[in-house]
Design an enzyme around this catalytic site. Structure first.
Site, mmCIF file in Angstrom:
data_model
loop_
_atom_site.group_PDB
_atom_site.id
_atom_site.type_symbol
_atom_site.label_atom_id
_atom_site.label_comp_id
_atom_site.label_asym_id
_atom_site.label_seq_id
_atom_site.Cartn_x
_atom_site.Cartn_y
_atom_site.Cartn_z
ATOM 1 N N CYS A 320 -10.544 4.048 5.389
ATOM 2 C CA CYS A 320 -10.699 3.325 6.648
ATOM 3 C C CYS A 320 -9.741 2.135 6.755
ATOM 4 C CB CYS A 320 -12.146 2.832 6.704
ATOM 5 S SG CYS A 320 -12.481 1.872 8.153
ATOM 6 N N ARG A 419 -15.139 9.491 18.078
ATOM 7 C CA ARG A 419 -15.839 8.596 17.156
ATOM 8 C C ARG A 419 -15.631 7.135 17.539
ATOM 9 N NH1 ARG A 419 -15.127 6.733 12.082
ATOM 10 N NH2 ARG A 419 -17.130 6.836 11.047
HETATM 11 P P1 IMP Z 1 -16.084 6.644 1.698
HETATM 12 O O1 IMP Z 1 -17.310 7.251 1.098
HETATM 13 O O2 IMP Z 1 -15.807 5.266 1.193
HETATM 14 O O3 IMP Z 1 -14.897 7.523 1.606
HETATM 15 O O4 IMP Z 1 -16.406 6.429 3.262
HETATM 16 C C1 IMP Z 1 -16.812 7.463 4.109
HETATM 17 C C2 IMP Z 1 -17.153 6.889 5.462
HETATM 18 O O5 IMP Z 1 -15.987 6.330 6.083
HETATM 19 C C3 IMP Z 1 -17.629 7.892 6.475
HETATM 20 O O6 IMP Z 1 -18.974 8.266 6.333
HETATM 21 C C4 IMP Z 1 -17.371 7.181 7.793
HETATM 22 O O7 IMP Z 1 -18.404 6.286 8.130
HETATM 23 C C5 IMP Z 1 -16.133 6.374 7.498
HETATM 24 N N1 IMP Z 1 -14.911 6.995 8.052
HETATM 25 C C6 IMP Z 1 -14.555 8.270 8.103
HETATM 26 N N2 IMP Z 1 -13.325 8.437 8.640
HETATM 27 C C7 IMP Z 1 -12.901 7.201 8.963
HETATM 28 C C8 IMP Z 1 -11.697 6.712 9.560
HETATM 29 O O8 IMP Z 1 -10.745 7.422 9.856
HETATM 30 N N3 IMP Z 1 -11.661 5.361 9.762
HETATM 31 C C9 IMP Z 1 -12.693 4.526 9.433
HETATM 32 N N4 IMP Z 1 -13.804 4.950 8.820
HETATM 33 C C10 IMP Z 1 -13.910 6.277 8.598
#
Ligand code: IMP
Length: 506
Positions: A320, A419
């Protein structure tokens, strides 16, 4: 005047748990990780849906398809199938999970009698298994004519142009089972006749499934499976605030057990309208989560709008870049703590307990325990699950190391602009909120989840808790300084083998 939050907003890495009293009852075998997924009147009723383990997989193209959903439900968690695809494709993924009969495999390699030994070898090499049913025309659900296993041919003695019909075991000599066979009966037949696989056929003799001896064993070793009342795996699905009038009916029809509005920022009219529409058309029979929010105000808004669970987190996801691009967000620990307080107040006022999900930013296994201790009831993970065999992306070799691809829903690759709904025309979206990346390949979901949960349970015992509610009640959390973070890792020694170093991120 603008509101200033006095305290800096903090991440999980800035906290540790201070152990509590561990009695001889506090051992990992006694820990239950069952946790509510949907809101309920605590003390008066049970939640409509609970998880067996506090983990759900992110609503992302690179994470949650039907394959991931089956693997995670087998462990007791739940996937939310990504919504950034056509309604038909998403509903088909949901239906595949609901149609999946644990232990009953739909054959992916069907031979026709006219095919040759050469074809059999080629299929065996691509698919990696050697049991192949022979059906009329080689159709998936065609009339069963025979079966080929590695015992039916010997390459050194046979011509590769030989036809399947000449060396297959014909159906007359096989043991087959009728459509209503249970997994237990199938296994009894397999043992009694010393078979490796048992075809299940309909009353026309057409092939439905194969039951393998090894799959029955793995089914037996997953007592935590998340099943609905018809013993089908449970699955969730992401929706957006645009096409819900078409998408929600299709997903409900396909059998989705729960929905979740997938949005980077959920304190908005668009989420309220979506929730209202679902309540108007389905009452409370369709369960739906909403989010994401990072403060008490956002929580209260979605609680009043009728959300069944609420997700926390803006900008903490590994892929993100929202905070950099837009300057919105909040440290995941601070957000979780504040929203959990708001949830507890709401419960005191109304008697309704709304489960919270901490979404994004889990980098170490112990971050899951911290999120739970801070009041989350379960966590959503993207990067974590993307690393496994079961995620939808290919495993690639990058400079000698195996990697899996992982990209954000707000990246140009996923193009999930819904989104980021702020009304208006999404075609004008001119900046990205996510990146495209690699994550280190980590093997099977089952093995990794087992290690992660062993750590969670162990820490819970240190805190004197054998359940998540008990952890939330008893946890003592301390903010740590940047120097104590260094003290917490291996330090002032020369590591012999860095690859074995246990405190590296998961
Ligand atoms: P991770 O587990 O730290 O990889 O975070 C996953 C979460 O990031 C997802 O469940 C979403 O809430 C968020 N997310 C997914 N795609 C994006 C993006 O492109 N930008 C910002 N947040 C994202």
């Amino acid at each position: 005047m603008a509101i200033y939050f006095e305290e800096p907003s903090r991440t999980f890495n800035e906290y540790l748990l201070v152990p509590g009293y561990t009695s001889n009852h506090h051992i990992p075998e006694n820990v239950t990780l069952a946790t509510p997924l949907t809101k309920y009147r605590r003390g008066e009723e049970q939640p409509a849906i609970s998880l067996q383990i506090p983990m759900i997989s992110a609503i992302m193209q690179a994470v949650s398809d039907d394959n991931m959903a089956i693997a995670l439900a087998r462990e007791g968690g739940m996937s939310f199938i990504y919504g950034s695809q056509t309604i038909e494709d998403q509903a088909a993924m949901v239906a595949r999970v609901k149609d999946y009969k644990a232990g009953f495999v739909t054959s992916d390699a069907n031979l026709s009698p006219e095919m040759t030994l050469k074809d059999v070898i080629a299929l065996r090499d691509t698919l990696g298994h050697s049991t192949m049913p022979v059906t009329e025309g080689g159709r998936a659900h065609g009339k069963l004519l025979g079966i080929v296993t590695s015992r039916d041919y010997r390459l050194s003695r046979m011509d590769t142009t030989e036809k399947v019909s000449s060396f297959m075991t014909p159906v007359e000599k096989m043991i087959v089972a009728p459509a209503d066979t249970t997994l237990k009966t199938a296994n009894d037949i397999i043992w009694e006749h010393k078979l490796n696989s048992l075809p299940v056929v309909d009353d026309q003799g057409c092939l439905l499934y194969l039951v393998f001896r090894k799959d029955y064993d793995s089914h037996k070793s997953n007592p935590q499976e998340l099943l609905d009342t018809h013993k089908r795996y449970m699955v969730g699905a992401g929706i957006n605030t645009r096409d819900y009038a078409q998408r929600v009916p299709a997903l409900v029809e396909a059998g989705a057990d729960v929905l979740c509005i997938d949005s980077s920022e959920g304190y908005s009219d668009w989420q309220k309208f979506t929730l209202q529409w679902i309540r108007e058309h389905y009452g409370n029979t369709v369960k739906v989560g909403a989010g994401n929010v990072v403060d008490a105000e956002g929580f209260r808004f979605l609680a009043d709008a009728g959300a069944d669970f609420i997700k926390i987190g803006i900008g903490g996801g590994s892929i993100c870049i929202t905070r950099e691009q837009k300057g919105i967000g909040r440290g995941q620990a601070t957000a979780t703590i504040e929203v959990a307080r708001a949830r507890d107040e709401y419960f005191k006022e109304t008697g309704v307990y709304i489960p919270l999900c901490s979404d994004g930013g889990i980098v170490y296994d112990h971050h899951i325990t911290l999120a739970l201790a801070m009041g989350a009831d379960f966590v959503m993970l993207g990067r974590y699950f993307a690393r496994f065999d079961e995620s939808p992306t290919n495993r690639v070799n990058v400079n000698g190391s195996y990697m899996k691809e992982y990209w954000g829903e707000g990246s140009a690759r996923a193009r999930n602009w819904q989104r980021y709904d702020l009304g208006g025309d999404k075609k004008g979206m001119t900046f990205e909120e996510g990146v495209d990346s690699y994550v280190p390949y980590a093997g099977s979901l089952h093995d990794n989840v087992a290690v992660t949960l062993a750590k969670v349970k162990s820490t819970m015992c240190n805190c004197g808790a054998v359940s998540i509610p008990e952890l939330q009640e008893k946890a003592k959390l301390t903010v740590i300084s940047s120097t104590s973070i260094i003290e917490g890792g291996a330090h002032d020694v020369v590591l012999k083998d860095k690859s074995n170093y246990g405190s590296s991120s998961i």
